[in-house]
Design a protein around this motif. Sequence first.
Motif, short mmCIF file in Angstrom:
data_model
loop_
_atom_site.label_atom_id
_atom_site.label_comp_id
_atom_site.label_asym_id
_atom_site.label_seq_id
_atom_site.Cartn_x
_atom_site.Cartn_y
_atom_site.Cartn_z
N LEU A 61 0.81 -1.05 0.06
CA LEU A 61 0.18 -0.15 0.08
C LEU A 61 0.77 1.27 0.11
O LEU A 61 1.77 1.49 0.77
CB LEU A 61 -1.12 0.16 1.22
N GLU A 62 0.60 2.02 -1.01
CA GLU A 62 1.29 3.33 -1.08
C GLU A 62 0.50 4.20 -0.14
O GLU A 62 -0.54 4.73 -0.20
CB GLU A 62 1.44 3.81 -2.67
N LEU A 63 1.39 5.04 0.75
CA LEU A 63 0.75 5.79 2.02
C LEU A 63 1.23 7.30 1.48
O LEU A 63 2.09 7.57 0.75
CB LEU A 63 1.27 5.47 3.22
N LYS A 64 0.54 8.08 2.21
CA LYS A 64 0.56 9.62 1.94
C LYS A 64 0.71 10.35 3.44
O LYS A 64 0.26 9.65 4.43
CB LYS A 64 -0.51 10.01 1.18
N THR A 65 1.10 11.48 3.41
CA THR A 65 0.90 12.23 4.49
C THR A 65 -0.42 11.95 5.21
O THR A 65 -1.46 12.02 4.27
CB THR A 65 1.16 13.65 4.54
N PRO A 66 -0.55 12.12 6.35
CA PRO A 66 -2.07 12.09 6.90
C PRO A 66 -2.91 13.12 6.37
O PRO A 66 -4.06 12.87 6.12
CB PRO A 66 -2.06 12.17 8.40
N ALA A 67 -2.59 14.27 6.21
CA ALA A 67 -3.18 15.58 5.51
C ALA A 67 -3.91 15.14 4.11
O ALA A 67 -4.73 15.49 3.56
CB ALA A 67 -2.63 16.82 5.45
N ASP A 68 -3.10 14.22 3.30
CA ASP A 68 -3.22 14.08 1.74
C ASP A 68 -3.87 12.53 1.70
O ASP A 68 -4.33 12.30 0.78
CB ASP A 68 -1.96 13.94 1.06
N ALA A 69 -3.92 12.04 2.90
CA ALA A 69 -4.60 10.38 2.82
C ALA A 69 -6.10 10.31 2.63
O ALA A 69 -6.67 9.50 1.99
CB ALA A 69 -4.23 9.60 3.96
N LYS A 70 -6.65 11.57 2.97
CA LYS A 70 -8.13 11.58 2.92
C LYS A 70 -8.98 10.21 3.30
O LYS A 70 -9.74 9.53 2.61
CB LYS A 70 -8.67 11.83 1.57
N LEU A 71 -8.57 9.82 4.54
CA LEU A 71 -8.99 8.65 5.22
C LEU A 71 -10.78 8.62 5.54
O LEU A 71 -11.00 9.94 5.60
CB LEU A 71 -8.44 8.36 6.58
N PRO A 72 -11.26 7.42 5.30
CA PRO A 72 -12.78 7.66 5.55
C PRO A 72 -13.15 8.21 6.82
O PRO A 72 -14.38 8.62 6.92
CB PRO A 72 -13.24 6.14 5.37
N ARG A 73 -12.44 8.08 7.77
CA ARG A 73 -12.77 8.47 9.24
C ARG A 73 -11.46 8.78 9.94
O ARG A 73 -10.47 8.36 9.44
CB ARG A 73 -13.34 7.51 9.87
#
Length: 165
Positions: A61-73
């Motif tokens: 899984l390619e990850l991003k910074t938390p601000a850019d990740a757009k997590l569902p919750r």
Amino acid sequence: MQARLIVALCLLSSAPAWGAEPSGCDKFKWPVDKERAALTSQDRPNTASGLELAIPAKAVLELKTPADAKLPRPPERKPKDGTFAGFLKFKGPPKAGAYTISLSSNGWIDVIQDGEQLKPMDHSGVTDCAGIRKVVKFDLSGGPFAVQISGATENSISLAVLPAD
């Protein structure tokens, strides 16, 4: 008096080990051979955050910074600065029941199903086991769900979602 001092010093000297996780592949709570094989197999696809996979699943899984990740919750545990996050969607497991979600390195796992964060049934983690760091068991219904990873120290992580034995 001297005996009390000796006992107190012994307890204090071992304090850092109290919270330490076990070391070595044989220290998981249950056998993790299939999870470790999935996390280290050569045919793991590189997968962008937000994509949908089928179970059983294994991916890098390619990850991003938390601000850019757009997590569902929002993650249950707030990520530290300088860490990475990402998520995958799943249509649903082939049948309801227990499934393991495994990671190759440090990271926090949240599972969202029916709009709720699921509580794990059990978890096990060790240090110093090549290819696998943690395994968490969840009881999944037959519906769609998302797996979000946060707090990872690198910008990619191997992840596997498999039926539990």
